[in-house]
Scaffold this motif. Sequence first.
Motif: not given
Length: 379
Positions: A268, A249, A258, A337-338, A362, A340, A284, A271-272, A185
């Motif tokens: 993302m 993350l 995501l 939850t993230y 976010y 972007c 995602l 992060m994933a 991230g």
Amino acid sequence: MLSTSTIQIVQSTVPVLAANGAAITKVFYQRLFLAHPELKHVFNQSNQRSDRQSQALATAVYAAAAHIDRLETLKPVLLPVLHKHRSLQIKPEMYPLVGQELLGAMQDVLGEAATPEILQAWGEAYGEIADLFIALEAELYAQDEQAKGFSGYQPVEISDIQEQADGIRSLTFKTDGPLPDYRAGQYITIRIQDQDGLWHNRQYSLTTASNTTTYTIGVKREGIVSDYLHAARIGDTVLISAPAGSFTLDASDEPVVLIAGGIGITPMLAMAEEALAAGRDVTLHHAVQDERNRPFTEQLALLEQRGARIVRYAEHQATDQAGRLPKDVIASITDLTYVCGPEAMIQFVIEHFTASPDKLHYEIFGPALAFAAETSITQ
């Protein structure tokens, strides 16, 4: 420590700042660059032309005035700004220059309303705010020194380039020694110099999990630095600062969702990858205008092969989900939850997210303080 009278005077100026904040900060930047042209090398001149930087600073000034007696409550919202300052190599000696021109801009715009008492109170308050920024940023700089001695801007070589979509490419950088670790991230700042000698600094999210050998970013062609990077070739050298950013993350084993819009996919991806490596469930959602121009298709496919659920949205030529991310999908999310992407998309998610607010995080591209403050500080 500020006196009670100083706090009262500063807080009493909140309505004035709300009405004149943007004008004050616009004049401030004009004064700052006239008196200290060397600072043009630090501040994003594209954002200056669009008034984005002025808007962000106006919101910061307003928030500080409203919370001057409890500045510590601003730390969570200020953290992205502190990371941005560290990535741009903002130093303690710059703060007095900023304070002097900010007070001068207040006097220019407010005229007689900026009484000696108000200017004195704001001078004291600015000193308190600056000390807070300097102390917190010092902690971040110390982390850089501990991370393999990576400080300031360091040269790295472009070792690979991949064309991801029309106007979007990924670039991989390497150096002779190991690179500092980072958290999924985070971003690096790239610094380039134009033909007039002006330095330009831009932040780009890292698109893979940390490996200490290479950094990879995604670049959409839309400005001075991105144009430079789209013309760059393997073997070219650029300057970067150490990874920074608070949009990271978490370290739990919770399932993670995501949500990305367009080029907002870049953090993302890391992060994933990091979440899957930790054995976490990953979903995602990625929305684009046109399926034929979706970036990072190969990386998304690899994440899918490793067990991530990838939901692809497209307004044109959709092969998975047609249109935009629906409200009911957002409302049904209960996991961490993230998000972007564009500000409008983030605001849409915020409005329809029904789970606990502390589960929603976010990141936006560009000056984020105004958006963060409007959605957090002023609530």
